[in-house]
Scaffold this active site. Structure first.
Site, PDB file in Angstrom:
ATOM      1  N   ASP A   8       0.802  -1.270  -0.086  1.00  0.00           N
ATOM      2  CA  ASP A   8       0.064   0.141   0.036  1.00  0.00           C
ATOM      3  C   ASP A   8       0.772   1.196  -0.018  1.00  0.00           C
ATOM      4  OD1 ASP A   8      -1.832  -1.713   0.342  1.00  0.00           O
ATOM      5  OD2 ASP A   8      -2.802  -1.206   1.988  1.00  0.00           O
ATOM      6  N   LYS A 106      -7.012  -4.879  -3.077  1.00  0.00           N
ATOM      7  CA  LYS A 106      -7.978  -5.617  -1.656  1.00  0.00           C
ATOM      8  C   LYS A 106      -8.936  -4.381  -1.151  1.00  0.00           C
ATOM      9  CE  LYS A 106      -4.324  -4.215   1.314  1.00  0.00           C
ATOM     10  NZ  LYS A 106      -4.750  -3.088   1.829  1.00  0.00           N
ATOM     11  N   CYS A 151      -2.078  -2.877   7.501  1.00  0.00           N
ATOM     12  CA  CYS A 151      -1.915  -3.818   6.540  1.00  0.00           C
ATOM     13  C   CYS A 151      -0.670  -4.606   6.438  1.00  0.00           C
ATOM     14  CB  CYS A 151      -2.249  -2.925   5.276  1.00  0.00           C
ATOM     15  SG  CYS A 151      -4.070  -2.539   4.906  1.00  0.00           S
TER      16      CYS A 151
END
Ligand code: VGL
Ligand code: ZN
Length: 198
Positions: A8, A106, A151
């Site tokens: 990310d 996601k 994450c």
């Protein structure tokens, strides 16, 4: 065979972004410098539809960062972030993407959040990342990126559970909440995970 998972590195998690991680940009040159040393490099990308139920804006009367029960799962209510197709959802232009062979998106289901790159938070659906790594002969995984306490942590925990030898590269992560990460990293170690750096 050893894979690097870059988690990310998106504008909304970088300084100035909607859910900015303090010093989040400092990990990018480190990640760029290490990518060439792995057999495989993949990335994840948080990729929510507008109105995602992890957003506080989807729950009138709620407060930002409040924890609620969402269909039986604890859910932190985030600012709107990483909405599909927006500038904030893009991977940073400063991230070297030439080594990245696949990007796993996601958080695409409007009704459930997904911190891990492998499964949603309820483990209802897989992203395909585990199968991809297995098919590529990967046995070891190193995880870096943002945010360390969400994450990165959940991706690393799932990686361990899936049987990969798993490391978190601590020079190449930054947390939303450093004290929450301090606890989570010890949970990761207690499950057999390895911390590298720092
Ligand atoms: C993340 C909160 C919400 C992360 C994503 O990338 O760590 N955190 N969505
Ligand atoms: Zn998100």
């Amino acid at each position: 065979m050893h894979a690097l998972i870059i988690v990310d590195i998106q504008y909304d998690f970088l300084p100035g972004g909607a859910l900015a991680v303090a010093d989040g940009d400092t990990v990018i040159p480190i990640i760029n410098a290490i990518q060439g040393g792995y057999d495989l490099v993949v990335a994840t990308q948080d990729w929510h539809p507008a109105g995602h139920r992890s957003f506080a804006s989807a729950h009138p009367g709620s407060r930002l960062f409040e924890t609620i029960d969402l269909d039986g799962l604890e859910q932190v209510l985030w600012p709107d972030h990483c909405v599909q197709g927006t500038a904030g959802a893009r991977l940073s232009d400063h991230l070297d993407t030439q080594h990245i062979e696949a990007i796993f998106r996601k958080g695409t289901d409007p009704d459930i959040d997904s911190y891990s790159g492998f499964f949603d938070n309820g483990r209802r659906k897989r992203t395909g990342l585990a199968g991809y790594l297995h098919n590529r002969g990967i046995t070891a995984v190193s995880v870096c990126g943002l945010a360390a306490d969400y994450c990165v942590y959940f991706t690393a925990m799932d990686s361990l559970q899936l049987g990969f030898e798993t490391r978190i590269l601590e020079d190449a992560v930054q947390a939303i909440d450093a004290s929450a990460y301090a606890e989570k990293r010890m949970t990761f170690v207690s499950q057999g995970g390895q911390l590298v750096g720092r």
